[in-house]
Design a protein around this motif. Structure first.
Motif, mmCIF file in Angstrom:
data_model
loop_
_atom_site.group_PDB
_atom_site.id
_atom_site.type_symbol
_atom_site.label_atom_id
_atom_site.label_comp_id
_atom_site.label_asym_id
_atom_site.label_seq_id
_atom_site.Cartn_x
_atom_site.Cartn_y
_atom_site.Cartn_z
ATOM 1 N N THR A 57 0.859 -1.233 0.094
ATOM 2 C CA THR A 57 0.036 -0.013 -0.026
ATOM 3 C C THR A 57 0.788 1.258 -0.020
ATOM 4 O OG1 THR A 57 -1.756 -1.294 1.123
ATOM 5 C CG2 THR A 57 -1.939 1.150 1.321
ATOM 6 N N GLY A 58 1.914 1.186 0.984
ATOM 7 C CA GLY A 58 2.719 2.364 1.123
ATOM 8 C C GLY A 58 3.690 2.649 -0.602
ATOM 9 N N LYS A 59 4.063 1.567 -1.010
ATOM 10 C CA LYS A 59 4.722 1.595 -2.227
ATOM 11 C C LYS A 59 3.865 2.164 -3.337
ATOM 12 C CE LYS A 59 6.645 -1.114 -5.787
ATOM 13 N NZ LYS A 59 6.362 -2.432 -6.845
ATOM 14 N N ALA A 60 2.424 1.664 -3.603
ATOM 15 C CA ALA A 60 1.491 2.332 -4.413
ATOM 16 C C ALA A 60 1.235 3.840 -4.121
ATOM 17 C CB ALA A 60 0.065 1.652 -4.338
ATOM 18 N N THR A 61 1.145 4.083 -3.025
ATOM 19 C CA THR A 61 1.069 5.686 -2.535
ATOM 20 C C THR A 61 2.218 6.304 -2.987
ATOM 21 O OG1 THR A 61 -0.363 4.909 -0.668
ATOM 22 C CG2 THR A 61 0.632 7.013 -0.504
ATOM 23 N N ALA A 62 3.316 5.730 -2.843
ATOM 24 C CA ALA A 62 4.684 6.468 -3.156
ATOM 25 C C ALA A 62 4.920 6.614 -4.788
ATOM 26 C CB ALA A 62 5.764 5.818 -2.621
ATOM 27 N N GLU A 63 4.418 5.782 -5.289
ATOM 28 C CA GLU A 63 4.207 5.613 -6.863
ATOM 29 C C GLU A 63 3.471 6.357 -7.437
ATOM 30 O OE1 GLU A 63 3.705 1.203 -7.814
ATOM 31 O OE2 GLU A 63 5.800 1.142 -8.126
ATOM 32 N N ALA A 64 2.334 6.709 -6.727
ATOM 33 C CA ALA A 64 1.418 7.775 -7.368
ATOM 34 C C ALA A 64 1.819 9.118 -7.118
ATOM 35 C CB ALA A 64 -0.030 7.586 -6.573
ATOM 36 N N GLU A 65 2.291 9.154 -5.903
ATOM 37 C CA GLU A 65 3.077 10.732 -5.556
ATOM 38 C C GLU A 65 4.224 11.009 -6.518
ATOM 39 O OE1 GLU A 65 3.917 11.062 -1.426
ATOM 40 O OE2 GLU A 65 2.059 10.448 -0.732
ATOM 41 N N LEU A 66 4.935 9.953 -6.815
ATOM 42 C CA LEU A 66 6.236 9.950 -7.492
ATOM 43 C C LEU A 66 5.776 10.660 -9.122
ATOM 44 C CD1 LEU A 66 9.291 10.039 -8.479
ATOM 45 C CD2 LEU A 66 8.681 7.541 -8.863
ATOM 46 N N LYS A 67 4.383 9.837 -9.566
ATOM 47 C CA LYS A 67 4.049 10.191 -10.976
ATOM 48 C C LYS A 67 3.558 11.655 -10.836
ATOM 49 C CE LYS A 67 0.874 8.706 -14.325
ATOM 50 N NZ LYS A 67 0.665 9.949 -15.125
ATOM 51 N N LYS A 68 2.986 11.914 -9.645
ATOM 52 C CA LYS A 68 2.405 13.484 -9.575
ATOM 53 C C LYS A 68 3.451 14.391 -9.857
ATOM 54 C CE LYS A 68 -1.735 12.562 -7.037
ATOM 55 N NZ LYS A 68 -2.541 12.796 -5.599
ATOM 56 N N ALA A 69 4.657 14.136 -8.999
ATOM 57 C CA ALA A 69 5.801 14.828 -8.888
ATOM 58 C C ALA A 69 6.545 15.084 -10.359
ATOM 59 C CB ALA A 69 6.912 14.575 -7.775
ATOM 60 N N ILE A 70 6.598 13.793 -10.933
ATOM 61 C CA ILE A 70 7.025 13.727 -12.347
ATOM 62 C C ILE A 70 6.325 14.749 -13.308
ATOM 63 C CG2 ILE A 70 7.796 12.437 -14.461
ATOM 64 C CD1 ILE A 70 8.571 10.366 -12.187
ATOM 65 N N ASP A 71 4.928 14.554 -13.138
ATOM 66 C CA ASP A 71 4.084 15.391 -14.152
ATOM 67 C C ASP A 71 4.149 17.024 -13.803
ATOM 68 O OD1 ASP A 71 3.277 13.125 -15.473
ATOM 69 O OD2 ASP A 71 1.167 12.931 -14.089
ATOM 70 N N ASN A 72 4.503 17.227 -12.470
ATOM 71 C CA ASN A 72 4.580 18.605 -12.024
ATOM 72 C C ASN A 72 5.759 19.067 -12.546
ATOM 73 O OD1 ASN A 72 3.628 20.915 -10.647
ATOM 74 N ND2 ASN A 72 4.530 20.281 -9.004
ATOM 75 N N ILE A 73 6.775 18.337 -12.437
ATOM 76 C CA ILE A 73 8.164 18.552 -13.032
ATOM 77 C C ILE A 73 8.079 18.937 -14.615
ATOM 78 C CG2 ILE A 73 10.653 18.079 -13.488
ATOM 79 C CD1 ILE A 73 10.266 16.494 -10.724
ATOM 80 N N ALA A 74 7.549 18.013 -15.287
ATOM 81 C CA ALA A 74 7.392 18.223 -16.902
ATOM 82 C C ALA A 74 6.638 19.593 -16.859
ATOM 83 C CB ALA A 74 6.747 17.073 -17.249
ATOM 84 N N ARG A 75 5.531 19.757 -16.214
ATOM 85 C CA ARG A 75 4.886 21.140 -16.374
ATOM 86 C C ARG A 75 5.545 22.382 -16.189
ATOM 87 N NH1 ARG A 75 2.441 24.464 -13.152
ATOM 88 N NH2 ARG A 75 2.575 23.088 -11.351
ATOM 89 N N LEU A 76 6.481 22.254 -15.007
ATOM 90 C CA LEU A 76 7.191 23.392 -14.721
ATOM 91 C C LEU A 76 8.401 23.637 -15.709
ATOM 92 C CD1 LEU A 76 7.486 22.980 -10.692
ATOM 93 C CD2 LEU A 76 6.121 24.874 -12.133
ATOM 94 N N ASN A 77 8.779 22.550 -16.122
ATOM 95 C CA ASN A 77 9.827 22.723 -17.139
ATOM 96 C C ASN A 77 9.212 23.305 -18.317
ATOM 97 O OD1 ASN A 77 12.014 21.483 -16.038
ATOM 98 N ND2 ASN A 77 11.707 19.471 -16.539
ATOM 99 N N HIS A 78 8.135 23.064 -18.758
ATOM 100 C CA HIS A 78 7.563 23.434 -20.147
ATOM 101 C C HIS A 78 7.175 24.889 -19.729
ATOM 102 C CE1 HIS A 78 5.131 23.941 -23.894
ATOM 103 N NE2 HIS A 78 4.178 24.542 -23.012
ATOM 104 N N GLU A 79 6.814 25.311 -18.452
ATOM 105 C CA GLU A 79 6.420 26.803 -18.187
ATOM 106 C C GLU A 79 7.725 27.543 -18.245
ATOM 107 O OE1 GLU A 79 4.262 27.140 -14.342
ATOM 108 O OE2 GLU A 79 2.674 26.131 -15.491
#
Length: 119
Positions: A57-79
């Motif tokens: 459960t913790g791993k799934a949560t961490a993976e979801a948060e990592l995916k959000k962080a990666i998406d956020n990084i990609a968005r910020l890089n584009h901005e």
């Protein structure tokens, strides 16, 4: 010298029945100890399964948060890339302004030289 007597009847020697009973008692003790260890092992396994579930459960949560962080990084890089383009455009405009200001100052100086001193 020959002895015709059976040694089983000597004092302190167990009979076959007593030996079997003793062996049965040893096996019962062994089975009891094994059963206790088996119960403890089952408890340990249940604890490990529970820990594994929590970790999954913790791993799934961490993976979801990592995916959000990666998406956020990609968005910020584009901005950042877009803002960098705007900054370069503004720097170009500022350079042009500075060039025009210097040219204007030069022309004003030439004009004042051509007109001569003003009374």
């Amino acid at each position: 010298m020959k002895l015709d007597k059976d040694t089983c009847e000597w004092l302190g020697c167990p009979t076959p029945l007593e030996m079997y009973q003793h062996q049965c008692a040893l096996l019962e003790d062994e089975l009891t100890a094994t059963q206790k260890r088996l119960i403890e092992a089952r408890r340990n396994i249940a604890g490990l399964v529970q820990m594994c579930d929590l970790l999954s459960t913790g791993k799934a949560t961490a993976e979801a948060e990592l995916k959000k962080a990666i998406d956020n990084i990609a968005r910020l890089n584009h901005e950042t890339w877009e803002l960098d383009g705007k900054v370069r455009a503004l720097e170009s405009v500022a350079d042009q302004r500075d060039d025009l200001f210097r040219e204007n100052q030069r022309l004003l100086l030439e004009l004042s030289v051509l007109r001569g001193p003003q009374p």
